[in-house]
Design an enzyme around this catalytic site. Structure first.
Site, PDB file in Angstrom:
ATOM      1  N   SER A  10       0.875  -1.179   0.000  1.00  0.00           N
ATOM      2  CA  SER A  10       0.000   0.000   0.000  1.00  0.00           C
ATOM      3  C   SER A  10       0.908   1.224   0.000  1.00  0.00           C
ATOM      4  CB  SER A  10      -0.856   0.010   1.266  1.00  0.00           C
ATOM      5  OG  SER A  10      -1.484   1.278   1.443  1.00  0.00           O
TER       6      SER A  10
ATOM      7  N   TYR B 294      -2.072   0.093  10.496  1.00  0.00           N
ATOM      8  CA  TYR B 294      -2.099  -0.285   9.083  1.00  0.00           C
ATOM      9  C   TYR B 294      -0.813   0.178   8.403  1.00  0.00           C
ATOM     10  CZ  TYR B 294      -3.809  -0.890   4.293  1.00  0.00           C
ATOM     11  OH  TYR B 294      -3.951  -1.276   2.980  1.00  0.00           O
TER      12      TYR B 294
END
Ligand code: 8X3
Length: 245
Positions: free
Chosen positions: A130, A143
């Protein structure tokens, strides 16, 4: 026919990738926990549904048995975010869960299927990272930490596999509007999930990432795409998004 394993195939980028790879000529093992989602997908694309929780070692071992001795492509896509709490007030259980599914899950599936990728003589290992794995943002918390883990693991693997016939790639998406990513992040709160994309003219969709994955996987075997970062035009950075209205 070349074979591919796609984890997290029950929705979003995983499901789109399974379809895209199938259209490109792969037999796809569609892997996820939710059998009721992957069975119709596998039937649609002539693939194989494998019910498996990537964080469960015995289920991952069973997956490797089903796949068999040779595999051309592994797409470690299963993962996700929980919440947007600041670090100072984060719940350690959320962090554990995010590390478990994004990092340890990727490790378990990779470890189990790497021998088959090597045995193919022309394997490709593709991890879904990501932009959160490269640039922290406020509220990114666990995250951001977990996806930095995925990025680090991917680079480490490339070093350790140097000389072996396995390419190693990280795909790092920015804002992708999928059916479940933000809904899961906000525990099913649809208003909060929608607000992520408010005023953004055209977020990426799952098919955009699936396209990129299929392109990477179908380059000649001597071409290793190390890292591909994909963001919508409206997103200059994770924390810099142009919103209209
Ligand atoms: C998804 C991108 O910006 O929500 O991996 O962290 S972001």
């Amino acid at each position: 026919m070349p074979t591919a394993v796609v984890t997290g195939a029950s929705s979003g980028i995983g499901a789109a990738t399974a379809r895209s790879l199938s259209a490109a000529g792969f037999h796809v093992f569609c892997v996820a926990r939710r059998t009721e989602r992957i069975e119709p997908l596998a039937a649609e694309i002539g693939g194989t549904a494998v019910t498996c929780d990537v964080t469960d070692e015995s289920q991952v071992a069973a997956l490797a048995e089903t796949v068999g001795p040779s595999l051309d492509l592994l797409v470690n896509n299963a993962g996700g975010a929980i919440g947007t709490d600041h670090v100072a007030v984060s719940d350690p259980d959320d962090w554990r869960r995010m590390y478990e599914v994004n990092v340890v899950g990727t490790l378990l599936v990779t470890r189990a299927l790497l021998p088959a990728l090597v045995a193919s003589g022309a394997g490709t290992l593709l991890n879904l990272g990501s932009i959160a794995g490269h640039t922290p943002y406020v509220g990114g918390g666990g995250y951001v930490a977990a996806k930095h883990g995925v990025a680090a693991m991917t680079e480490t693997l490339r070093l350790e596999l140097n000389g072996q016939p396995v390419r190693v790639t990280e795909i790092a998406p920015g804002m992708v509007r999928t059916d479940e990513f933000s809904l899961n992040r906000f525990s099913g709160d649809a208003d909060k999930a929608d607000s992520v994309y408010a005023g953004v003219r055209e977020p990426l969709v799952a098919e955009d990432i699936a396209d990129a994955i299929t392109w990477v996987a179908t380059r000649p075997q001597h071409v290793n795409v190390d890292l591909m970062v994909l963001k919508p035009l409206a997103q200059a950075a994770s924390w810099k998004v142009h919103r209209e209205g």
